[in-house]
Design a protein around this motif. Sequence first.
Motif, PDB file in Angstrom:
ATOM      1  N   ILE A   1       8.628   9.154 -22.021  1.00  0.00           N
ATOM      2  CA  ILE A   1       8.453   9.179 -20.571  1.00  0.00           C
ATOM      3  C   ILE A   1       7.018   8.395 -20.363  1.00  0.00           C
ATOM      4  N   ASN A   2       6.045   8.477 -20.795  1.00  0.00           N
ATOM      5  CA  ASN A   2       4.836   7.627 -20.679  1.00  0.00           C
ATOM      6  C   ASN A   2       5.098   6.218 -20.820  1.00  0.00           C
ATOM      7  N   GLN A   3       5.761   5.683 -21.799  1.00  0.00           N
ATOM      8  CA  GLN A   3       6.111   4.376 -22.258  1.00  0.00           C
ATOM      9  C   GLN A   3       6.946   3.816 -20.996  1.00  0.00           C
ATOM     10  N   MET A   4       7.964   4.459 -20.412  1.00  0.00           N
ATOM     11  CA  MET A   4       8.744   4.024 -19.275  1.00  0.00           C
ATOM     12  C   MET A   4       7.979   4.179 -17.917  1.00  0.00           C
TER      13      MET A   4
ATOM     14  N   LYS B   1      17.246  13.405 -25.147  1.00  0.00           N
ATOM     15  CA  LYS B   1      16.104  14.675 -24.930  1.00  0.00           C
ATOM     16  C   LYS B   1      14.672  13.643 -24.703  1.00  0.00           C
ATOM     17  N   PRO B   2      14.036  13.825 -23.610  1.00  0.00           N
ATOM     18  CA  PRO B   2      13.072  13.090 -23.111  1.00  0.00           C
ATOM     19  C   PRO B   2      11.682  13.569 -23.747  1.00  0.00           C
ATOM     20  N   SER B   3      11.032  12.821 -24.670  1.00  0.00           N
ATOM     21  CA  SER B   3       9.942  13.087 -25.300  1.00  0.00           C
ATOM     22  C   SER B   3       8.851  12.636 -24.423  1.00  0.00           C
ATOM     23  N   GLN B   4       7.606  13.205 -24.224  1.00  0.00           N
ATOM     24  CA  GLN B   4       6.472  12.835 -23.200  1.00  0.00           C
ATOM     25  C   GLN B   4       5.945  11.402 -23.750  1.00  0.00           C
ATOM     26  N   LYS B   5       6.365  10.901 -25.044  1.00  0.00           N
ATOM     27  CA  LYS B   5       5.764   9.534 -25.226  1.00  0.00           C
ATOM     28  C   LYS B   5       6.623   8.456 -24.605  1.00  0.00           C
TER      29      LYS B   5
ATOM     30  N   ASN C   1       0.956  -1.291   0.077  1.00  0.00           N
ATOM     31  CA  ASN C   1      -0.096   0.125   0.139  1.00  0.00           C
ATOM     32  C   ASN C   1       0.905   1.372  -0.127  1.00  0.00           C
ATOM     33  N   TYR C   2       2.109   1.392   0.689  1.00  0.00           N
ATOM     34  CA  TYR C   2       2.899   2.258   0.839  1.00  0.00           C
ATOM     35  C   TYR C   2       3.367   2.524  -0.654  1.00  0.00           C
ATOM     36  N   LEU C   3       3.860   1.756  -1.215  1.00  0.00           N
ATOM     37  CA  LEU C   3       4.660   1.847  -2.599  1.00  0.00           C
ATOM     38  C   LEU C   3       3.476   2.296  -3.642  1.00  0.00           C
ATOM     39  N   LYS C   4       2.468   1.955  -3.449  1.00  0.00           N
ATOM     40  CA  LYS C   4       1.135   2.310  -4.473  1.00  0.00           C
ATOM     41  C   LYS C   4       0.948   3.789  -3.998  1.00  0.00           C
ATOM     42  N   LYS C   5       1.084   4.086  -2.989  1.00  0.00           N
ATOM     43  CA  LYS C   5       0.825   5.626  -2.644  1.00  0.00           C
ATOM     44  C   LYS C   5       1.758   6.533  -3.053  1.00  0.00           C
ATOM     45  N   ASN C   6       3.026   5.956  -2.807  1.00  0.00           N
ATOM     46  CA  ASN C   6       4.048   6.845  -2.880  1.00  0.00           C
ATOM     47  C   ASN C   6       5.074   5.952  -3.707  1.00  0.00           C
ATOM     48  N   PRO C   7       4.892   6.189  -5.066  1.00  0.00           N
ATOM     49  CA  PRO C   7       5.715   5.433  -6.186  1.00  0.00           C
ATOM     50  C   PRO C   7       7.178   6.103  -6.086  1.00  0.00           C
ATOM     51  N   PRO C   8       8.166   4.950  -6.086  1.00  0.00           N
ATOM     52  CA  PRO C   8       9.587   5.489  -5.998  1.00  0.00           C
ATOM     53  C   PRO C   8      10.110   6.373  -6.962  1.00  0.00           C
ATOM     54  N   ILE C   9       9.651   6.200  -8.057  1.00  0.00           N
ATOM     55  CA  ILE C   9       9.873   7.085  -9.270  1.00  0.00           C
ATOM     56  C   ILE C   9       8.876   7.735 -10.208  1.00  0.00           C
ATOM     57  N   ASN C  10       8.827   8.943 -10.282  1.00  0.00           N
ATOM     58  CA  ASN C  10       7.711   9.670 -10.746  1.00  0.00           C
ATOM     59  C   ASN C  10       8.164  10.226 -12.263  1.00  0.00           C
ATOM     60  N   GLU C  11       7.188  10.734 -13.068  1.00  0.00           N
ATOM     61  CA  GLU C  11       7.650  11.374 -14.430  1.00  0.00           C
ATOM     62  C   GLU C  11       8.778  12.338 -14.345  1.00  0.00           C
ATOM     63  N   GLN C  12       8.759  13.254 -13.478  1.00  0.00           N
ATOM     64  CA  GLN C  12       9.724  14.461 -13.290  1.00  0.00           C
ATOM     65  C   GLN C  12      11.166  13.765 -12.922  1.00  0.00           C
ATOM     66  N   MET C  13      11.249  12.812 -11.970  1.00  0.00           N
ATOM     67  CA  MET C  13      12.326  12.030 -11.879  1.00  0.00           C
ATOM     68  C   MET C  13      12.963  11.474 -13.009  1.00  0.00           C
TER      69      MET C  13
END
Length: 73
Positions: free
Chosen positions: A60-63, A54-58, A31-43
């Motif tokens: 980043i979404n795929q990763m 050069k990160p594209s949004q596509k 539950n903790y990892l689901k609420k607080n994922p270790p890596i987000n899009e900004q990271m």
Amino acid sequence: MGTIWVVLIAILALIVGVALGFFIARKYMMNYLKKNPPINEQMLRTMMMQMGQKPSQKKINQMMRSMNNQQSK
């Protein structure tokens, strides 16, 4: 004969306590990892820029999608 019962009950209580503690801790961490994922899009964006990509949004979404699939398995 009474000492044997006391030892058996103590061993049984210890086994049940360890098993119950394991499952409660596992549920809490999931539950903790689901609420607080270790890596987000900004990271991810920052890491990719540091690696010289050069990160594209596509991309980043795929990763993020692949990481979420790995986490849910």
